[in-house]
Design a protein around this motif. Structure first.
Motif, PDB file in Angstrom:
ATOM      1  N   ALA A  13       0.819  -1.211   0.000  1.00 15.18           N
ATOM      2  CA  ALA A  13       0.000   0.000   0.000  1.00 15.18           C
ATOM      3  C   ALA A  13       0.853   1.261   0.000  1.00 15.18           C
ATOM      4  CB  ALA A  13      -0.935  -0.007   1.211  1.00 15.18           C
ATOM      5  N   ASP A  14       1.998   1.241   0.690  1.00 17.19           N
ATOM      6  CA  ASP A  14       2.858   2.421   0.724  1.00 17.19           C
ATOM      7  C   ASP A  14       3.461   2.702  -0.650  1.00 17.19           C
ATOM      8  OD1 ASP A  14       2.385   2.843   3.405  1.00 17.19           O
ATOM      9  OD2 ASP A  14       4.152   1.728   4.058  1.00 17.19           O
ATOM     10  N   ALA A  15       3.831   1.645  -1.362  1.00 18.01           N
ATOM     11  CA  ALA A  15       4.384   1.824  -2.707  1.00 18.01           C
ATOM     12  C   ALA A  15       3.333   2.432  -3.624  1.00 18.01           C
ATOM     13  CB  ALA A  15       4.866   0.489  -3.257  1.00 18.01           C
ATOM     14  N   ARG A  16       2.106   1.919  -3.557  1.00 20.98           N
ATOM     15  CA  ARG A  16       1.025   2.452  -4.391  1.00 20.98           C
ATOM     16  C   ARG A  16       0.766   3.922  -4.052  1.00 20.98           C
ATOM     17  NH1 ARG A  16      -2.631  -1.016  -3.372  1.00 20.98           N
ATOM     18  NH2 ARG A  16      -3.672   0.128  -1.699  1.00 20.98           N
ATOM     19  N   ALA A  17       0.700   4.250  -2.783  1.00 21.78           N
ATOM     20  CA  ALA A  17       0.428   5.631  -2.372  1.00 21.78           C
ATOM     21  C   ALA A  17       1.531   6.572  -2.838  1.00 21.78           C
ATOM     22  CB  ALA A  17       0.268   5.700  -0.854  1.00 21.78           C
ATOM     23  N   ALA A  18       2.784   6.126  -2.747  1.00 16.94           N
ATOM     24  CA  ALA A  18       3.907   6.965  -3.167  1.00 16.94           C
ATOM     25  C   ALA A  18       3.869   7.224  -4.675  1.00 16.94           C
ATOM     26  CB  ALA A  18       5.225   6.301  -2.778  1.00 16.94           C
ATOM     27  N   LEU A  19       3.525   6.198  -5.439  1.00 17.27           N
ATOM     28  CA  LEU A  19       3.440   6.362  -6.891  1.00 17.27           C
ATOM     29  C   LEU A  19       2.286   7.274  -7.272  1.00 17.27           C
ATOM     30  CD1 LEU A  19       4.237   2.712  -7.979  1.00 17.27           C
ATOM     31  CD2 LEU A  19       5.623   4.747  -8.494  1.00 17.27           C
ATOM     32  N   ILE A  20       1.167   7.146  -6.590  1.00 13.86           N
ATOM     33  CA  ILE A  20       0.024   8.023  -6.866  1.00 13.86           C
ATOM     34  C   ILE A  20       0.405   9.478  -6.595  1.00 13.86           C
ATOM     35  CG2 ILE A  20      -2.259   8.670  -6.003  1.00 13.86           C
ATOM     36  CD1 ILE A  20      -2.831   5.652  -5.685  1.00 13.86           C
ATOM     37  N   GLN A  21       1.115   9.703  -5.489  1.00 13.12           N
ATOM     38  CA  GLN A  21       1.530  11.069  -5.174  1.00 13.12           C
ATOM     39  C   GLN A  21       2.525  11.599  -6.197  1.00 13.12           C
ATOM     40  OE1 GLN A  21       2.701  11.704  -1.137  1.00 13.12           O
ATOM     41  NE2 GLN A  21       3.403  13.807  -1.488  1.00 13.12           N
ATOM     42  N   ALA A  22       3.494  10.762  -6.584  1.00 14.03           N
ATOM     43  CA  ALA A  22       4.487  11.195  -7.569  1.00 14.03           C
ATOM     44  C   ALA A  22       3.840  11.469  -8.919  1.00 14.03           C
ATOM     45  CB  ALA A  22       5.576  10.136  -7.713  1.00 14.03           C
ATOM     46  N   ALA A  23       2.867  10.636  -9.302  1.00 19.49           N
ATOM     47  CA  ALA A  23       2.179  10.840 -10.575  1.00 19.49           C
ATOM     48  C   ALA A  23       1.436  12.165 -10.599  1.00 19.49           C
ATOM     49  CB  ALA A  23       1.198   9.692 -10.821  1.00 19.49           C
ATOM     50  N   ALA A  24       0.964  12.591  -9.458  1.00 16.87           N
ATOM     51  CA  ALA A  24       0.209  13.837  -9.393  1.00 16.87           C
ATOM     52  C   ALA A  24       1.075  15.063  -9.165  1.00 16.87           C
ATOM     53  CB  ALA A  24      -0.833  13.743  -8.268  1.00 16.87           C
ATOM     54  N   ASP A  25       2.151  14.922  -8.381  1.00 15.05           N
ATOM     55  CA  ASP A  25       2.816  16.103  -7.834  1.00 15.05           C
ATOM     56  C   ASP A  25       4.259  16.314  -8.244  1.00 15.05           C
ATOM     57  OD1 ASP A  25       0.460  16.588  -6.469  1.00 15.05           O
ATOM     58  OD2 ASP A  25       1.131  15.566  -4.641  1.00 15.05           O
ATOM     59  N   ASP A  26       4.949  15.305  -8.811  1.00 15.29           N
ATOM     60  CA  ASP A  26       6.359  15.516  -9.104  1.00 15.29           C
ATOM     61  C   ASP A  26       6.527  16.682 -10.070  1.00 15.29           C
ATOM     62  OD1 ASP A  26       9.067  13.727  -8.633  1.00 15.29           O
ATOM     63  OD2 ASP A  26       9.147  14.969 -10.448  1.00 15.29           O
ATOM     64  N   ALA A  27       7.549  17.478  -9.851  1.00 15.00           N
ATOM     65  CA  ALA A  27       7.749  18.679 -10.656  1.00 15.00           C
ATOM     66  C   ALA A  27       8.176  18.370 -12.086  1.00 15.00           C
ATOM     67  CB  ALA A  27       8.797  19.578  -9.991  1.00 15.00           C
ATOM     68  N   PHE A  28       8.775  17.195 -12.308  1.00 15.05           N
ATOM     69  CA  PHE A  28       9.264  16.859 -13.643  1.00 15.05           C
ATOM     70  C   PHE A  28       8.324  15.858 -14.303  1.00 15.05           C
ATOM     71  CE2 PHE A  28      12.187  14.356 -16.446  1.00 15.05           C
ATOM     72  CZ  PHE A  28      12.313  15.348 -17.418  1.00 15.05           C
ATOM     73  N   TRP A  29       7.910  16.163 -15.522  1.00 18.97           N
ATOM     74  CA  TRP A  29       6.927  15.321 -16.197  1.00 18.97           C
ATOM     75  C   TRP A  29       7.423  13.887 -16.414  1.00 18.97           C
ATOM     76  CZ3 TRP A  29       8.099  12.919 -20.732  1.00 18.97           C
ATOM     77  CH2 TRP A  29       9.162  13.436 -21.487  1.00 18.97           C
ATOM     78  N   GLY A  30       8.723  13.713 -16.613  1.00 24.95           N
ATOM     79  CA  GLY A  30       9.249  12.370 -16.848  1.00 24.95           C
ATOM     80  C   GLY A  30       9.066  11.460 -15.652  1.00 24.95           C
ATOM     81  N   VAL A  31       9.170  12.011 -14.467  1.00 24.22           N
ATOM     82  CA  VAL A  31       8.934  11.218 -13.254  1.00 24.22           C
ATOM     83  C   VAL A  31       7.448  10.895 -13.130  1.00 24.22           C
ATOM     84  CG1 VAL A  31       9.125  11.151 -10.740  1.00 24.22           C
ATOM     85  CG2 VAL A  31      10.942  12.208 -12.107  1.00 24.22           C
ATOM     86  N   ARG A  32       6.606  11.884 -13.429  1.00 25.71           N
ATOM     87  CA  ARG A  32       5.161  11.625 -13.394  1.00 25.71           C
ATOM     88  C   ARG A  32       4.789  10.524 -14.393  1.00 25.71           C
ATOM     89  NH1 ARG A  32       5.002  17.231 -13.879  1.00 25.71           N
ATOM     90  NH2 ARG A  32       3.710  17.197 -15.773  1.00 25.71           N
ATOM     91  N   GLN A  33       5.377  10.575 -15.580  1.00 20.65           N
ATOM     92  CA  GLN A  33       5.099   9.552 -16.588  1.00 20.65           C
ATOM     93  C   GLN A  33       5.528   8.164 -16.100  1.00 20.65           C
ATOM     94  OE1 GLN A  33       6.959  10.226 -20.386  1.00 20.65           O
ATOM     95  NE2 GLN A  33       6.364   8.234 -21.188  1.00 20.65           N
ATOM     96  N   THR A  34       6.717   8.075 -15.531  1.00 22.43           N
ATOM     97  CA  THR A  34       7.205   6.780 -15.042  1.00 22.43           C
ATOM     98  C   THR A  34       6.329   6.271 -13.913  1.00 22.43           C
ATOM     99  OG1 THR A  34       9.456   7.413 -15.639  1.00 22.43           O
ATOM    100  CG2 THR A  34       9.207   5.549 -14.152  1.00 22.43           C
ATOM    101  N   ALA A  35       5.887   7.169 -13.038  1.00 22.23           N
ATOM    102  CA  ALA A  35       4.997   6.756 -11.949  1.00 22.23           C
ATOM    103  C   ALA A  35       3.677   6.222 -12.496  1.00 22.23           C
ATOM    104  CB  ALA A  35       4.752   7.931 -11.004  1.00 22.23           C
ATOM    105  N   VAL A  36       3.142   6.876 -13.521  1.00 22.65           N
ATOM    106  CA  VAL A  36       1.908   6.409 -14.154  1.00 22.65           C
ATOM    107  C   VAL A  36       2.116   5.025 -14.770  1.00 22.65           C
ATOM    108  CG1 VAL A  36       0.433   6.798 -16.169  1.00 22.65           C
ATOM    109  CG2 VAL A  36       0.846   8.652 -14.543  1.00 22.65           C
ATOM    110  N   GLU A  37       3.214   4.852 -15.482  1.00 16.95           N
ATOM    111  CA  GLU A  37       3.512   3.548 -16.088  1.00 16.95           C
ATOM    112  C   GLU A  37       3.639   2.463 -15.026  1.00 16.95           C
ATOM    113  OE1 GLU A  37       5.890   5.415 -19.947  1.00 16.95           O
ATOM    114  OE2 GLU A  37       7.000   4.635 -18.228  1.00 16.95           O
TER     115      GLU A  37
END
Length: 209
Positions: A27-51
């Motif tokens: 659950a912590d991994a999922r929550a961290a990825l959801i947050q990164a997908a929404a909030d990371d300042a760099f689009w490439g990190v958001r894209q990787t989190a979504v993937e």
């Protein structure tokens, strides 16, 4: 988790987002990825989190992907979200994909949404795909996606539509996009064989190939 949340280096954060797919029941991994997908300042990190989220399950994951498809400012992230939703079908997904097909300003997001729609809403996607055959786009990416979706659905009744479009002498890009799908939709059909063979003397080497 610490690297994804705290590192100053985008490549490190992206690598951490990718590595968290190994913890898809956590659950912590999922929550961290959801947050990164929404909030990371760099689009490439958001894209990787979504993937990476495509490897997880649950309503919360699906909701996060739907939000990225609808709202992210970067088309690469929205495109990744459309693709990831293939793995998380649900009642909310087809309407969201249709909104993207109708409204997204990126041809590539529209194309990915069409391909996903053919997989998650196969019973109702045919009309969406047929309508998209006429939509112009960069390198005919939307036409290619619509054709791919029709092949996915094994929509043999689309054969006549594509044959007529070929006969109307479309651009080389459009012909290239249609030739393979026409063949797959009507393998062994003499009319299709004749139509494809008629392209062998085209001026464009890419069409002949």
């Amino acid at each position: 988790l610490a690297i994804l949340a705290e590192s100053e280096h985008v490549m490190a954060r992206a690598a951490a987002a990718q590595a968290l797919t190994e913890y898809r029941t956590d659950a912590d991994a999922r929550a961290a990825l959801i947050q990164a997908a929404a909030d990371d300042a760099f689009w490439g990190v958001r894209q990787t989190a979504v993937e990476s989220l495509a490897k997880f399950s649950g309503d919360e994951t699906r909701a996060a992907l739907l939000a990225r498809l609808a709202d992210d400012e970067k088309s690469d992230v929205r495109r990744a979200a459309a693709k990831a939703l293939t793995e998380l079908p649900g009642d909310e997904v087809p309407p969201a994909l249709r909104r993207a097909i109708a409204d997204d300003r990126s041809y590539y997001v529209v194309a990915e949404s069409l391909k996903t729609l053919a997989k998650v809403d196969a019973d109702a996607a045919r009309d969406d795909l047929l309508a998209a055959l006429e939509q112009p786009s960069h390198f005919e990416i939307i036409l290619s996606a619509a054709c791919e979706g029709l092949v996915e659905l094994d929509a043999a009744d689309a054969r006549e539509r594509l044959l007529k479009m070929l006969a109307d002498e479309p651009s080389a890009h459009r012909r290239r996009a249609m030739l393979g799908p026409v063949a797959k939709l009507a393998e062994g059909d003499a009319q299709v064989t004749e139509a494809i063979a008629g392209q062998l003397d085209d001026a464009r080497a890419s069409v002949r190939r």
